[in-house]
Design an enzyme around this catalytic site. Sequence first.
Site, PDB file in Angstrom:
ATOM      1  CB  THR A   8      -1.016   0.038   1.089  1.00  0.00           C
ATOM      2  OG1 THR A   8      -0.106   0.211   2.364  1.00  0.00           O
ATOM      3  CG2 THR A   8      -1.701  -1.116   1.272  1.00  0.00           C
ATOM      4  N   GLY A   9       0.362   2.243  -0.473  1.00  0.00           N
ATOM      5  CA  GLY A   9       1.315   3.398  -0.564  1.00  0.00           C
ATOM      6  C   GLY A   9       2.520   3.620  -1.484  1.00  0.00           C
ATOM      7  CB  ALA A  10       2.876   1.249  -4.449  1.00  0.00           C
ATOM      8  CB  SER A  11       2.304   6.485  -5.462  1.00  0.00           C
ATOM      9  OG  SER A  11       1.719   7.052  -4.389  1.00  0.00           O
ATOM     10  CB  ILE A  14       9.043   4.430   2.264  1.00  0.00           C
ATOM     11  CG1 ILE A  14       9.960   5.538   2.973  1.00  0.00           C
ATOM     12  CG2 ILE A  14       9.193   2.974   2.851  1.00  0.00           C
ATOM     13  CD1 ILE A  14       9.959   5.714   4.361  1.00  0.00           C
ATOM     14  N   GLY A  15       7.433   3.556  -0.314  1.00  0.00           N
ATOM     15  CA  GLY A  15       6.703   2.502  -1.167  1.00  0.00           C
ATOM     16  C   GLY A  15       7.451   2.201  -2.494  1.00  0.00           C
ATOM     17  CB  SER A 136       6.409   6.726  12.911  1.00  0.00           C
ATOM     18  OG  SER A 136       7.101   7.984  13.461  1.00  0.00           O
ATOM     19  CE1 TYR A 149       2.434   9.586  10.868  1.00  0.00           C
ATOM     20  CE2 TYR A 149       4.077   9.739  12.615  1.00  0.00           C
ATOM     21  CZ  TYR A 149       3.505   9.429  11.241  1.00  0.00           C
ATOM     22  OH  TYR A 149       4.772   8.734  10.870  1.00  0.00           O
TER      23      TYR A 149
END
Length: 239
Positions: A8-11, A14-15, A136, A149
């Site tokens: 997920t969040g591959a764009s 880190i992804g 994190s 967060y």
Amino acid sequence: MAAYTLITGASGAIGKAIALEVARKNKPLFLHYHQSKDEVLNIKDKCEEFHIPVELIQGDLSLRGGADHVYNQLHSPVDTLIYNCGVSKYGLYQETTDEEIYRLAHVHLLNAMILAKKLLPDMIFRKKGNMVFISSIWGERGAALEVAYSAMKGGVNAFVKALAKETARSGVRVNAIAPGVMDTPMMNDISDVDLLELREELPSGRFGKAEEAAQAVSFLTGPQSSYVNGHILDVNGGW
């Protein structure tokens, strides 16, 4: 049928780095993105140079039901989940809106938990599975001005440790990495003066790289870490 790795969040920085690490291992990929289609298409092309199937999955994981939307697009088994979504909210906690808290909860914690729950039955049936969540340093220590967060990332850490105890005998490992300050576009809103002060606080004297986070994920999903389970791996330069 070959099992896929879902990132997920591959764009994001880190992804994308994680996607390339997985592609080098010749594993088929589901690459999830929300809005940055050009970015994910670019990393898709790079991953396909390793001659593997790469499929795109679109969805907003900051919404209730986001995990269902993502899961319903998966057409093949998933034996590895890399949950890498994240947005930050900087400011005093009392000035954080309820809507912002719900958004942070869904993208960082709730949809992570629900997506994991949906993928678990097949992993348990196959007696094989890996989940790595991108947490994190603030999930471990907490940060002023990033209270909500920090709370969500702390929830991720507790979830990882608890779920690992349930799934270990079924051959499913659940871990996380906890990056410190990484040199990614998320740092773009911080002033040069603040960046300099922050760098001076770091024992390593520098910010981390997306590739270093990706290599930690690669370790946690590989055979070298077969006895590592329920662990939060710090990637923070000694901070």
